[in-house]
Design a protein around this motif. Structure first.
Motif, short mmCIF file in Angstrom:
data_model
loop_
_atom_site.label_atom_id
_atom_site.label_comp_id
_atom_site.label_asym_id
_atom_site.label_seq_id
_atom_site.Cartn_x
_atom_site.Cartn_y
_atom_site.Cartn_z
N GLU A 115 40.46 12.44 -31.90
CA GLU A 115 41.63 11.75 -31.36
C GLU A 115 41.82 12.04 -29.88
O GLU A 115 42.52 11.29 -29.19
CB GLU A 115 42.88 12.16 -32.13
N MET A 121 41.61 1.38 -30.13
CA MET A 121 41.57 1.10 -31.56
C MET A 121 41.25 -0.38 -31.78
O MET A 121 41.89 -1.26 -31.17
CB MET A 121 42.89 1.45 -32.22
N HIS A 122 40.26 -0.65 -32.62
CA HIS A 122 39.89 -2.03 -32.93
C HIS A 122 41.04 -2.71 -33.66
O HIS A 122 41.59 -2.14 -34.62
CB HIS A 122 38.62 -2.05 -33.78
N PRO A 123 41.43 -3.91 -33.25
CA PRO A 123 42.62 -4.53 -33.87
C PRO A 123 42.43 -4.90 -35.33
O PRO A 123 43.42 -4.94 -36.09
CB PRO A 123 42.85 -5.78 -33.00
N ARG A 124 41.20 -5.17 -35.78
CA ARG A 124 40.99 -5.57 -37.17
C ARG A 124 40.61 -4.38 -38.05
O ARG A 124 41.22 -4.15 -39.09
CB ARG A 124 39.90 -6.65 -37.24
N SER A 125 39.60 -3.63 -37.65
CA SER A 125 39.15 -2.51 -38.49
C SER A 125 40.04 -1.29 -38.36
O SER A 125 39.98 -0.39 -39.20
CB SER A 125 37.71 -2.13 -38.12
N ARG A 126 40.86 -1.24 -37.29
CA ARG A 126 41.76 -0.10 -37.04
C ARG A 126 41.00 1.19 -36.82
O ARG A 126 41.52 2.28 -37.01
CB ARG A 126 42.75 0.09 -38.20
N HIS A 127 39.74 1.08 -36.39
CA HIS A 127 38.93 2.25 -36.08
C HIS A 127 39.03 2.57 -34.60
O HIS A 127 39.02 1.66 -33.76
CB HIS A 127 37.46 2.03 -36.47
N TRP A 128 39.09 3.84 -34.31
CA TRP A 128 39.17 4.28 -32.92
C TRP A 128 37.76 4.46 -32.35
O TRP A 128 36.88 4.99 -33.02
CB TRP A 128 39.94 5.60 -32.82
N ASP A 158 47.40 -0.31 -24.46
CA ASP A 158 46.29 -0.86 -25.22
C ASP A 158 45.12 0.13 -25.26
O ASP A 158 44.43 0.23 -26.26
CB ASP A 158 45.85 -2.19 -24.57
#
Length: 275
Positions: A115, A121-128, A158
């Motif tokens: 972190e 953070m990807h808007p769809r997968s929510r992966h950082w 963002d």
């Protein structure tokens, strides 16, 4: 003052005590841009990097839109062992540019939680992912004490902002190659009265001839005077004599021969064993 190179690249050069630091801020094209735009951006960035003096401290910061992955074995001099995710096409372009100009991604150097390394953070997968970077020259990586993402409600955007802790080490200036110090002179010869008087006469005549010449600036005049005095002193005084004799000089060689002659002969039993 900051100098814009294009709408994606901006540079700023800061004077330090003995050197300068150059900061390059970039905003790389996203994955949706054509490959021609991406290659054109990296070609322009390469021309900017090639124009920076080698002695400058360099920091390259910005939003690169690349995923570099964690393949440290393939790029050992460019990235550390703290990469995240998989490498994409933009990441290959970035790593190749860093390898060409010997830059290291400081985000991957420090052992800390993911972190504190991830910035978007990807808007769809929510992966950082790690797509924002701070880079410096490989030989200046010890100047970067830490690079981490700033977390908290006051820093939410963002993209997470990266905060490096930097302490520039100023290099000591060395003499340029090809310049040599003047040879030491044997000033002990000035104790001889006859030698000193002839040296003074020759120096007076040389200085009299030098006064007739006119120089344009005071620096040139001082350099000419220095050269005249040193040349006359070098002719009349010469180099100082050696104070220590070499270990292979004739006196020591004679002492060694006399010691070998006086050395007692070994007993017959020992001599027979040696044969």
């Amino acid at each position: 003052m900051p100098r814009p190179v294009s709408y994606r690249i901006m540079t700023m050069r800061l004077p330090l005590s003995k050197e300068c630091a150059t900061i390059i801020s970039v905003y790389a094209p996203t994955m949706t841009n054509p490959d021609e735009n991406k290659e054109g951006f990296y070609n322009q960035l390469a021309s900017v990097l090639s124009g920076i003096p080698r002695t400058d401290k360099l920091l390259r910061i910005g939003y690169f839109n690349e995923r570099i992955g964690r393949d440290n074995d393939k790029w050992p001099l460019v990235m550390g062992k703290r990469g995240i995710g998989k490498c994409n096409f933009n990441g290959e372009l970035l790593l190749a540019l860093c390898s060409e100009f010997k830059l290291i991604l400081t985000n991957t150097m420090f052992k800390q939680k993911d972190e504190r390394n991830t910035t978007w953070m990807h808007p769809r997968s929510r992966h950082w992912d790690m797509i924002d970077f701070i880079m410096t020259r490989c030989w200046d990586k010890m100047d970067i004490h830490s690079t981490r993402a700033m977390r908290g409600p006051n820093c939410w955007t963002d993209h997470q902002m990266l905060r490096p802790k930097v302490a520039f080490r100023i290099r000591q200036r060395h003499n340029r190659q090809g310049t040599s110090k003047p040879t030491k002179l044997n000033t002990a010869k000035l104790r001889i009265i006859s030698h000193r008087k002839s040296f003074e006469q020759e120096m007076d005549s040389a200085l009299a001839q030098w006064e007739e010449k006119e120089s344009s600036t005071s620096d040139e005049e001082w350099a000419a005077l220095q050269q005249v005095v040193y040349n006359i002193a070098k002719i009349y005084l010469g180099k100082p004599e050696r104070k220590h004799q070499d270990w292979f000089d004739p006196q020591r060689q004679g002492a060694t021969d006399s010691y070998e002659q006086k050395k007692p002969s070994p007993p017959e039993s020992v001599a027979n064993q040696e044969h």
